[in-house]
Design an enzyme around this catalytic site. Sequence first.
Site, PDB file in Angstrom:
ATOM      1  N   ASP A  78       0.811  -1.217   0.000  1.00  0.00           N
ATOM      2  CA  ASP A  78       0.000   0.000   0.000  1.00  0.00           C
ATOM      3  C   ASP A  78       0.842   1.264   0.000  1.00  0.00           C
ATOM      4  O   ASP A  78       2.039   1.243   0.289  1.00  0.00           O
ATOM      5  CB  ASP A  78      -0.941   0.010   1.204  1.00  0.00           C
ATOM      6  N   GLU A 145       0.184  -1.574   5.480  1.00  0.00           N
ATOM      7  CA  GLU A 145       1.225  -1.149   6.418  1.00  0.00           C
ATOM      8  C   GLU A 145       0.977   0.261   6.923  1.00  0.00           C
ATOM      9  O   GLU A 145       1.128   0.554   8.110  1.00  0.00           O
ATOM     10  CB  GLU A 145       2.592  -1.235   5.728  1.00  0.00           C
TER      11      GLU A 145
END
Length: 485
Positions: A78, A145
């Site tokens: 991400d 994350e």
Amino acid sequence: MQSLSSLSPQPLWRWFETICSIPHPSKHEIALRNHIESWAKQKGLTTQIDNVGNLIISKAATAGMENRKGVILQAHLDMVPQKNADTDHDFTRDPIQARIDGDWVTATGTTLGADNGIGMASALAVLEADDLQHGPLEVLLTIDEEAGMTGAFGLEGGVLSGEILINTDSEEEGEVYMGCAGGVDAALTVATPREAAPADLHSFDIALTGLKGGHSGCDIHLGRGNANKLLARFLFGHADELELRLSSINGGTLRNAITREAWMSVQLPATKVDLLEQRISQYRAILQNELAATEPGLALTLQASDKAGQVFDAAAQAKLIALMHAAPNGVIRMSDEFDGVVETSLNMGVVTTGDDHVEILCLIRSTIDSGRSMVENMLKALGQLAGAELVLSGAYPGWKPDASSPIMTVVRETYQGKFGTLPNIMVIHAGLECGLFKKPYPNLDMVSIGPTIRFPHSPDEKVEIATVDKYWQLLTEVLKAIPAK
């Protein structure tokens, strides 16, 4: 416009160009994950999606390297979605408009996603390459994350077989990281019951915009303005004399990004309007003087607006303003153990007005547990004074430095042999996933490296082209130098 894939190393930049073309903000990584998984299967690589949604890809050792220790290359799927107010961009649908700007690659009006897209691209380029030497290899791409470390929290034991993990999420070439801060989310909820707005009040919107923002770990020591805190400072200094009544206050979108923009809607008597204009002008000048070096784009604006039907209860408003102004923000303490490293910090990342409350979302970071606990208790004490509720969640451990790490020695010696100078061995104040990996895999030998990335978590994010090449050279040489089992 020059294509990123014309840059060196071409395999890495081609992958990064692909990554930019597939939307992948936190919580929306599946399309990118599926694309990578499909590519890996077509290449004949072994793939697995674990129970939480992480993607693991395995590649056999190259000829003659079968007896080397297994290596896990790790990155997160991400990216942080931040954009300028005048940029029309939907991070869940629109590709990132990456472009070359001199010695750097940046994006137009949005975060670039070099954090951690360059690291991800490097791992995929290694998987793709047929001319690199390496032992048994696994690539671990974690989900979410940036918004909660969901993938790292959910990683289970027995999924990975490697003995060494190379995290690719560092952001300074020439520095090798052997530890990082832990953190915890802190949500303060202040009850703000509403009452009908008096009929004779005039309504205005006040906006503080144009700040640089940035990563609440890597950039917290740079003295940048936090829009939430700066509006609170104005309110604490002038709300009473102006007889201001708040209708709403909102700022920021992520707890781990320094707040670039914040807004509030206020109402006040007609007799105070001229004074409000004077105070806004005076405060703008004060901030432009104080933050001239760090925030040259700062803008504080006042605009007449449609009148809201309700305002905050006066007593609740006073408690909210006092809490926001008194709450710590920024660097709390520098490390005694590591020169120039922040030990403990707090970022007031998001302020949101709800129907009957205001929520203040902060991220506390510290390289030591006692530092994190200290700031938790500071917020708890302020909450008690203001009648606010504090909820702590999503705590993740720091990564404790290991001075005897064998992979650290390999990286240091490889760097010196390749570039003729020793790298700096560092601890980073940002949160890396390495600390969480130690729970299911306590014996993992870990290190973190990466290219130079400036202003991550902000629309000014950029990555230095030359350092990407040096990072790639280091990574591939380290893989060649991994010792036998």
